[in-house]
Enzyme design. Structure first.
Site, PDB file in Angstrom:
ATOM      1  N   LYS A 251     -33.390  -0.036 -21.743  1.00 44.06           N
ATOM      2  CA  LYS A 251     -32.635  -1.259 -21.455  1.00 44.06           C
ATOM      3  C   LYS A 251     -33.581  -2.445 -21.595  1.00 44.06           C
ATOM      4  CE  LYS A 251     -30.580  -3.897 -17.582  1.00 44.06           C
ATOM      5  NZ  LYS A 251     -30.067  -3.891 -16.187  1.00 44.06           N
ATOM      6  N   LYS A 263     -25.646 -14.200 -10.556  1.00 46.46           N
ATOM      7  CA  LYS A 263     -26.460 -13.775  -9.425  1.00 46.46           C
ATOM      8  C   LYS A 263     -26.799 -14.968  -8.544  1.00 46.46           C
ATOM      9  CE  LYS A 263     -28.945  -9.949 -11.685  1.00 46.46           C
ATOM     10  NZ  LYS A 263     -28.444  -8.881 -10.807  1.00 46.46           N
ATOM     11  N   GLU A 335     -24.469  -5.072 -16.658  1.00 45.81           N
ATOM     12  CA  GLU A 335     -24.593  -5.205 -18.113  1.00 45.81           C
ATOM     13  C   GLU A 335     -25.498  -4.150 -18.734  1.00 45.81           C
ATOM     14  OE1 GLU A 335     -26.500  -6.670 -16.051  1.00 45.81           O
ATOM     15  OE2 GLU A 335     -28.460  -6.365 -16.978  1.00 45.81           O
ATOM     16  N   ARG A 337     -25.749  -0.924 -18.345  1.00 44.48           N
ATOM     17  CA  ARG A 337     -25.032   0.277 -18.798  1.00 44.48           C
ATOM     18  C   ARG A 337     -24.265   0.001 -20.084  1.00 44.48           C
ATOM     19  NH1 ARG A 337     -21.999   0.436 -13.107  1.00 44.48           N
ATOM     20  NH2 ARG A 337     -23.979  -0.517 -12.573  1.00 44.48           N
TER      21      ARG A 337
END
Ligand code: BES
Ligand code: MN
Ligand code: ZN
Length: 486
Positions: A251, A263, A335, A337
């Site tokens: 990732k 966030k 995001e 995944r």
């Protein structure tokens, strides 16, 4: 940091620190009792982690003398040698002196080489943006001399470890870089430069990924002005260049604002480290090439930036992944995944690997479950898990295998699409892993959630200075060396 191997009684250079590594219980008797008084006055026993600064007598050739506890003699293994040397470096790195001599109480080639690795890893520092640091605060040591029974044999044993230190440094640098500097194309460019080591690197941009149908990965990057990238790194070190490869997927979210599911401000700067999985995979490929590992390996990095924007992905959107499966976006902050879904599918379709291991700073929930030091291991395969766990122990990059109860999988069923991208707060790391598993096509697979492990502040390990850890490079390198090379 230059590393040399010398015999125990080699003359000391000027401006040298002599660090004598001492077994537990042997400090008082050291060199005919020369240090007995100092040792007694400080309760120094030689236990692991103890360090004692001793005034160097005028007659001593060393400018400074250090006793370093190594723990019990019968437990002095490669890790103990590595840690003692790293601790010695940490104690005197900014002393103003230039050479560190590490005198080991047992100095086989393997032990001396590992001590060299310890110093290399401890000496890591990310300096690129300091312009005004006073000279006296800067590390002054430039060379370490490690004692060895047979210095040239130790130097040979050190070669693969020097390659490892270079790779960990590469990985740590990527994570340390600020997100305005290391955006997806720049990350890909730095990976492309690894071709100098003999790696083959392809970089796919958005048009290529569009053609492949990577709607899941591309949806994450669509709110960013920076183009999303997929880097494909190959090392064909096996005799048979066409032999089935092993594969690693990372990732690489260069910055994770959360997107429209923004966030909170507090600590958001930390989200520059959200490409730690991709950095670890790049570091692994670096060391495989650096030490010419006899294996065919592939590294796939999904590199994006997750931003809020007029064009950003919305909660409620449905995207179609390369696998053909559709995903309802519930939270744009889940995001990682989405990036992995397409990177993993691409990996198994194109390379038909023996196994896939993905690394990702995937969930805050893994930090709640396991703390900052231990990464979560999720897998559909016991043998692969055992190999990872064993390597993790040897390299002191701790992993803990997490359960994947089959019925949790329904938590990511969607009312209108094949699945949704979050499964609620309970077991958040598990449902994240199960999401990824929906893109694994029967291949042995393991997922390492390194959200806590990728960055340390403060660090408690002498080989890991505060900041980027490079977590994963060592353990994967070890696993490959022990199980998958010819
Ligand atoms: N990059 C974060 C996970 C993370 C958290 C990494 C803390 C490092 C430190 C990930 O993309 C994320 O935001 N995960 C969400 C998932 C949730 C929305 C289902 C999380 O963990 O809160
Ligand atoms: Mn996120
Ligand atoms: Zn993220």
């Amino acid at each position: 940091m230059e590393i040399e191997f010398v015999v125990a009684d080699a003359p000391l250079p000027e401006k040298a620190v002599l660090a004598i590594v001492v077994f537990e219980g042997e400090a008082a008797g050291l060199e005919g009792g020369a240090y007995a008084r100092a040792v007694g006055a400080a309760r120094f026993t030689g236990a692991k982690g103890q360090i004692l600064d001793v005034l160097a007598p005028e007659s001593s050739l060393a400018a400074r003398l250090l006793l370093v506890g190594a723990g019990k003699a019968d437990a002095f293994d490669e890790m103990a040698a590595e840690t003692a040397a790293a601790a010695a470096y940490g104690a005197v790195k900014a002393s103003g002196l230039t050479t560190l001599r590490v005198k080991l109480p047992a100095a086989s080639a393997a032990l001396s080489a590992r001590a060299g690795l310890g110093v290399r890893l401890a000496a890591y520092r990310f300096d690129a943006y300091r312009t005004k640091e006073p000279a006296e605060k800067k590390p002054s040591l430039v060379k370490a001399q490690i004692t060895a029974e047979t210095p040239d044999v130790a130097l040979d044993a050190f070669a693969p470890l020097a390659a490892l230190a270079d790779a960990v440094t590469f990985s740590r640098d990527l994570v340390s870089e600020p997100p305005n500097v290391l955006y997806p194309a720049e990350f890909a460019r730095r990976v492309k430069e690894l071709e100098r080591l003999g790696l083959e690197v392809e970089v796919l941009g958005e048009p290529e990924m569009m053609k492949l149908g990577m709607g899941s990965l591309l949806g994450v990057g669509q709110g960013s002005v920076r183009e999303s990238q997929l880097a494909v790194i190959r090392w064909n070190g096996a005799k048979d260049k066409d032999a089935q490869p092993i594969a690693f997927v990372g990732k690489g979210v260069c910055f994770d604002t959360g997107g429209i599911s923004l966030k909170p401000a507090d600590g958001m700067e930390h989200m520059k480290t959200d490409m730690g999985g991709a950095a670890a995979v790049a570091g692994l490929m670096h060391v495989l090439a650096g030490r010419k590992a006899k294996v065919n390996a592939v590294g796939i990095l999904g590199i994006v930036e997750n931003m809020p924007d007029g064009n950003a992905q919305r909660p409620g959107d449905v995207v179609t992944s390369m696998s053909g499966q559709t995903i309802e976006i519930i939270n744009t902050d889940a995001e990682g995944r989405l990036v992995l879904a397409d990177a993993i599918w691409y990996c198994q379709e194109r390379f038909k690997p023996k196994f896939m291991v993905d690394l990702a700073t995937l969930t805050g929930a893994i930090i709640i479950a396991l703390g900052d030091d231990v990464a979560g291991l999720f897998s559909n395969n016991d043998e692969l898990s055992e190999n990872l766990l064993a390597a993790s122990k040897t390299e002191a990059e701790p992993l803990w295998r997490m359960p994947m109860p089959a019925h949790y999988d329904k938590n990511i069923d969607s009312v209108i699409a094949d699945m949704k991208n979050t499964g609620g707060r309970p077991g958040g790391s598990i449902t994240a892993a199960m999401f990824i598993q929906r893109f694994v096509n029967g291949v042995p697979w393991a997922h390492l959630d390194i959200a806590g492990a990728a960055w340390k502040k403060p660090s408690t390990v002498p080989t890991i200075p505060d900041g980027a850890t490079g977590f994963g490079v060592r353990l994967l390198n070890r696993m490959v060396a022990e199980h998958y090379e010819e």
